[in-house]
Scaffold this active site. Structure first.
Site, PDB file in Angstrom:
ATOM      1  N   ARG A 147       0.835  -1.206   0.000  1.00 39.53           N
ATOM      2  CA  ARG A 147       0.000   0.000   0.000  1.00 39.53           C
ATOM      3  C   ARG A 147       0.869   1.255   0.000  1.00 39.53           C
ATOM      4  O   ARG A 147       0.558   2.258  -0.661  1.00 39.53           O
ATOM      5  CB  ARG A 147      -0.936   0.005   1.207  1.00 39.53           C
ATOM      6  CG  ARG A 147      -1.892   1.185   1.223  1.00 39.53           C
ATOM      7  CD  ARG A 147      -2.878   1.111   2.377  1.00 39.53           C
ATOM      8  NE  ARG A 147      -2.213   1.260   3.679  1.00 39.53           N
ATOM      9  CZ  ARG A 147      -2.875   1.252   4.847  1.00 39.53           C
ATOM     10  NH1 ARG A 147      -4.189   1.083   4.867  1.00 39.53           N
ATOM     11  NH2 ARG A 147      -2.217   1.383   5.970  1.00 39.53           N
ATOM     12  N   LYS A 241      -2.377   7.245   1.156  1.00 38.33           N
ATOM     13  CA  LYS A 241      -1.988   7.509   2.549  1.00 38.33           C
ATOM     14  C   LYS A 241      -0.849   8.528   2.549  1.00 38.33           C
ATOM     15  O   LYS A 241       0.329   8.184   2.705  1.00 38.33           O
ATOM     16  CB  LYS A 241      -1.571   6.218   3.258  1.00 38.33           C
ATOM     17  CG  LYS A 241      -1.580   6.328   4.779  1.00 38.33           C
ATOM     18  CD  LYS A 241      -1.407   4.965   5.415  1.00 38.33           C
ATOM     19  CE  LYS A 241      -1.385   5.047   6.935  1.00 38.33           C
ATOM     20  NZ  LYS A 241      -2.657   5.458   7.507  1.00 38.33           N
ATOM     21  N   GLU A 274     -15.515   6.677   6.489  1.00 41.15           N
ATOM     22  CA  GLU A 274     -14.474   6.189   7.390  1.00 41.15           C
ATOM     23  C   GLU A 274     -14.289   7.175   8.530  1.00 41.15           C
ATOM     24  O   GLU A 274     -14.875   8.253   8.546  1.00 41.15           O
ATOM     25  CB  GLU A 274     -13.152   6.027   6.624  1.00 41.15           C
ATOM     26  CG  GLU A 274     -12.643   7.312   5.996  1.00 41.15           C
ATOM     27  CD  GLU A 274     -11.390   7.120   5.162  1.00 41.15           C
ATOM     28  OE1 GLU A 274     -10.697   6.097   5.346  1.00 41.15           O
ATOM     29  OE2 GLU A 274     -11.088   8.002   4.329  1.00 41.15           O
TER      30      GLU A 274
END
Length: 391
Positions: A147, A241, A274
């Site tokens: 990721r 991210k 989220e």
């Protein structure tokens, strides 16, 4: 006026700059006057004020406060950093740091620094990820690393090393720290070079990693959440991210100001999205584990692992199924259970969302079961999710 760079050499060896400031008026202009009469090792005093007329200047000289700013050598600055770290009594300890800028690992917290001209610092051009350290193993290192590199690609950051080299550096950094329980956090930035907007002036990207020993233990006590009023990130940035976490920070602060643990984002279509640094999951009245899909939000490594582990609960008849789809706020608030999932909290039950009590207002059996499964997986799971650290 003479430039500061043209002072005699002896001045650069003195220890203090004395700055005197005054109150500006609308019709005056700033001046800097120099007094070369110094005593001992004192740096000459610079009186920084305003000039309008002689009376104003004299008044400033008599009443303005004086500030002493030390001029430090590199070794003196490092010693002050070290002293500052030693005096700081936080719950976290920083045991080792790797930096591709200085090309190695340090265990001295005073040396765990990032150049101020790194574009990650002043432009937010960087990505990061975190891997838990449990009993001398790195939990889901490869999943987080994949990721991490996807985020770097989305941010147009070309890593300074190949994936396998980065992996070895991360493992060796943990090994050097001797930490057996904590977390490993790592960043890729476009690198240091200048203060321009584009990273075109940066010579190379940079990799940083730090090992954190934390006394915190995940809590299973139920919490309250609120709906966030802070705008959610667009999907492109939510799915990456990156270090641009200001919306996340403001969302978390908003919750704390309202006496809650976290805020819950809704997407632009009004569906549940989220939390500020965790995913959201529900157990419906039909005993289905329900989670928003990852097409607009960050793909949570821990949340994905929980989905895999939850299959055991389906086999045992505790759950009827697992689903990832759009979830309305009404469906979420009327669920039997609600939980937050993330590497820092693992699985945390939610008892109240805004004014709505979730289920019977108590910690649910499924949240507890998933927490237990995750902890067991971190300690005894397969080597596909547990990478041993060679201490």
């Amino acid at each position: 006026m003479a430039s500061l760079y043209h002072f005699p050499k002896s001045l650069s060896q003195n220890r203090h700059i004395c700055a005197r400031s005054g109150n500006p008026s609308h019709s005056s202009h700033a001046i800097v006057s120099r007094n070369f009469a110094s005593q001992g090792n004192e740096f000459p005093c610079f009186r920084i004020g305003v000039a309008g007329n002689s009376n104003q200047t004299e008044a400033l000289s008599d009443s303005a406060p004086v500030f002493d700013v030390p001029l430090l050598s590199c070794s003196e600055a490092i010693e002050r950093l070290r002293s500052s770290r030693e005096n700081y009594k936080g719950k976290q300890k920083f045991l080792a740091m790797y930096s591709s800028v200085f090309g190695g690992i340090t265990t001295d917290p005073a040396a765990m620094v990032i150049p101020i001209d790194d574009h990650m610092v002043h432009r937010g051009h960087g990505v990061f990820d975190t891997t838990a350290i449990m009993d001398g193993y790195l939990y889901e290192l490869d999943q987080h690393l994949d990721r991490f590199l996807r985020s770097a690609s989305m941010a147009k950051i070309d890593p300074p090393f190949e994936r396998e080299t980065i992996r070895r550096i991360l493992i060796q950094t943990v090994s050097s720290s001797k930490c057996r329980k904590g977390s490993l956090r790592y960043w890729l930035s476009s690198g240091p070079g200048d203060f321009q907007l584009s990273p075109s002036g940066c010579s190379d990207s940079a990799l940083y990693a730090i090992v954190i020993q934390d006394q915190y233990s995940p809590d299973q006590k139920g919490i309250k959440v609120v709906t966030s009023s802070i705008p959610i990130k667009p999907p492109m940035f939510a799915m990456m991210k990156s270090v641009n976490y200001l919306p996340n920070v403001l969302s978390k602060m908003e919750a704390e100001e309202k006496g809650s643990f976290a805020s819950i984002w809704l997407d632009n279509d009004g569906f549940v999205a989220e939390g500020p640094n965790m995913n959201v999951a529900f157990v419906t009245r039909e005993k289905e584990l329900l989670m928003p899909h990852f097409n607009k939000i960050l793909s949570g490594c821990t949340a994905k692992r929980v989905v895999t582990l939850a299959e055991e609960l389906v086999r045992d008849g505790k759950l009827r199924g697992i689903s990832m789809r759009n979830v309305t706020i009404e469906e979420g608030k009327n669920a039997d259970e609600m939980m937050l999932i993330g590497s820092g909290i693992l699985v945390r039950p939610v008892l109240q969302w805004d004014e709505q009590i979730i289920g019977n207002g108590e910690e649910g059996a499924i949240a507890q079961a998933l927490f237990n499964l995750l902890v067991e997986d971190m300690k005894l799971g397969p080597l596909s999710v547990r990478v041993p650290v060679p201490y």
